[in-house]
Design a protein around this motif. Structure first.
Motif, PDB file in Angstrom:
ATOM      1  N   ASP A  35      40.121  46.824  -8.095  1.00 36.92           N
ATOM      2  CA  ASP A  35      38.780  46.308  -8.354  1.00 36.92           C
ATOM      3  C   ASP A  35      37.723  47.213  -7.731  1.00 36.92           C
ATOM      4  OD1 ASP A  35      36.795  44.485  -9.222  1.00 36.92           O
ATOM      5  OD2 ASP A  35      36.831  43.484  -7.272  1.00 36.92           O
ATOM      6  N   ASP A  95      32.237  45.577  -3.969  1.00 37.94           N
ATOM      7  CA  ASP A  95      33.485  44.887  -3.591  1.00 37.94           C
ATOM      8  C   ASP A  95      33.653  44.675  -2.091  1.00 37.94           C
ATOM      9  OD1 ASP A  95      35.794  43.487  -4.401  1.00 37.94           O
ATOM     10  OD2 ASP A  95      37.075  45.231  -4.017  1.00 37.94           O
ATOM     11  N   HIS A 121      31.820  40.014  -4.355  1.00 38.19           N
ATOM     12  CA  HIS A 121      32.269  38.675  -4.758  1.00 38.19           C
ATOM     13  C   HIS A 121      33.038  37.997  -3.633  1.00 38.19           C
ATOM     14  CE1 HIS A 121      36.642  39.627  -5.970  1.00 38.19           C
ATOM     15  NE2 HIS A 121      36.170  40.751  -5.485  1.00 38.19           N
ATOM     16  N   HIS A 122      32.880  38.492  -2.409  1.00 36.96           N
ATOM     17  CA  HIS A 122      33.531  37.841  -1.270  1.00 36.96           C
ATOM     18  C   HIS A 122      32.614  36.772  -0.663  1.00 36.96           C
ATOM     19  CE1 HIS A 122      35.912  41.494  -1.807  1.00 36.96           C
ATOM     20  NE2 HIS A 122      36.900  40.756  -1.341  1.00 36.96           N
ATOM     21  N   ALA A 141      34.743  42.151  -8.430  1.00 38.99           N
ATOM     22  CA  ALA A 141      33.460  42.859  -8.425  1.00 38.99           C
ATOM     23  C   ALA A 141      33.185  43.426  -9.815  1.00 38.99           C
ATOM     24  CB  ALA A 141      33.485  43.979  -7.377  1.00 38.99           C
ATOM     25  N   ASP A 171      42.544  42.241  -9.509  1.00 41.20           N
ATOM     26  CA  ASP A 171      42.093  41.185  -8.583  1.00 41.20           C
ATOM     27  C   ASP A 171      42.561  39.790  -8.978  1.00 41.20           C
ATOM     28  OD1 ASP A 171      40.898  42.665  -6.602  1.00 41.20           O
ATOM     29  OD2 ASP A 171      38.969  41.643  -6.712  1.00 41.20           O
TER      30      ASP A 171
HETATM   31 MN   LIG Z   1      37.526  42.652  -5.442  1.00 39.66          MN
END
Ligand SMILES: [Mn+2]
Length: 333
Positions: A35, A95, A121-122, A141, A171
């Motif tokens: 990703d 990411d 996207h965390h 991401a 991912d």
């Molecule tokens: Mn990722």
């Protein structure tokens, strides 16, 4: 890490800024996965297609199978304290937004805070850049980057499609994990419709391993310990396991998935001894009723990630770190 990790802009605004920029540096977390690398490559491609100067800077090691898939794309390896040379109108970090994953490039990035855009996207991160777009509902991401490229008004070419597909596929464990959503499948359908050869990408990214990896997996499984009433599996790999099998540190990828074939196993941990620095732990959790939040567990050790997949660095010798993780897991049920 803080709990104010949230967007302070829109993709439309980021697209406008990137469309105005002439030179852009894109980077991601150390030891990029599919990703991370997919997002760096796809976003860079969209900018290149507009005639801009792009530097894709990666903090090694890059898994060789991934490097092989994208071997036509120039990546600049970030070595030691060497700062990027040149003036960039924008820096994009994809990411990740966690300093712990950007150690090597942190001194330079700290001087670029105002120009830095984080796309992630965390669930948690730090103040790595002044501009943030965080969407924890995105499976990858690359899902966000796909939307960003659309906002930029740039068409996907074949490289963009391959890079985005590798990102969302890797991912989501090739569309198996709980993060995989209708949005993920819609993007996958669009990319496959545009010509992505998914079987070729699967073979190149998931079936290109060396025999040493399998020998290392034997060691990991040999170390397996069932805890929490057989609801969790803990594995560990020591430096001697790498030395004796000839496997590389990056060849532990996907080992945490293996014990999940046991029906009652809800949590898996893999601890890996490091030649330098703290012991690393990767944590996975199966979805469903009573699912364990391994992000919360990882945060007890100063790490983080997602509810179903997280990691941490534990500043203790591996045998002590194993005991700490076992205790943490037993507390989490
Ligand atoms: Mn990722």
């Amino acid at each position: 890490m803080n709990d104010t990790y949230a967007s302070n802009t829109t993709l439309k605004q980021i697209a406008a800024r990137l469309n105005e920029a002439q030179s852009v540096l894109i980077t991601t977390h150390a030891k990029p996965d599919g990703d991370a690398l997919g997002a760096v490559i796809a976003l860079g491609r969209a900018l290149e297609l507009q005639g801009k100067t792009v530097e894709r800077r990666v903090i090694p090691p890059v898994p060789p199978a991934l490097a092989g898939v994208f071997n036509g794309t120039k990546l600049v390896t970030h070595n030691g304290p060497d700062a990027p040379v040149g003036d960039f109108d924008a820096i994009v970090v994809v990411d990740t937004g966690a300093w712990s994953q950007l150690d090597a490039i942190r001194p330079w990035l700290e001087t670029q805070h105002e120009h830095t855009i984080v796309i992630d996207h965390h669930l948690h991160g730090d103040d790595v850049g002044a501009t943030k777009f965080i969407d924890a509902t995105a499976a990858a991401a690359c899902e966000i980057v796909a939307d960003l490229i659309d906002e930029m008004g740039v068409a996907f070419d074949a490289l963009t499609c391959d890079a985005l597909f590798v990102g969302i596929a890797s991912d989501t464990g090739w569309f198996r994990f709980s993060n995989c959503s209708p949005r993920t499948h819609q993007l996958a359908a669009r990319l496959q419709g545009a010509g992505v050869d998914h079987t070729a990408l699967y073979a190149a990214t998931e079936q290109g391993e060396r025999p040493q990896k399998l020998q290392l997996m034997v060691r990991a499984l040999d170390s397996l310990r069932m805890v929490a009433g057989d609801r969790a599996a803990v594995m560990c790999l020591k430096l001697k396991d790498f030395a004796e099998t000839g496997a590389r540190p990056d060849e532990t990828e996907r080992f945490v998935d293996v014990p999940q074939v046991v029906g009652d196993v809800r949590v898996v941990a893999l601890l890996v001894e490091q030649a330098e620095g703290p012991t690393r732990v990767s944590l996975r959790s199966k979805p469903g009723e009573g699912a364990v939040d391994v992000n919360a567990l990882a945060r007890r050790f100063g790490g983080g990630g997602h509810a179903r997949a997280a990691g941490a660095k534990i500043d203790r010798p591996i045998d002590e770190a194993v005991e700490a993780v076992v205790a943490g897991i037993e507390d989490s049920f």
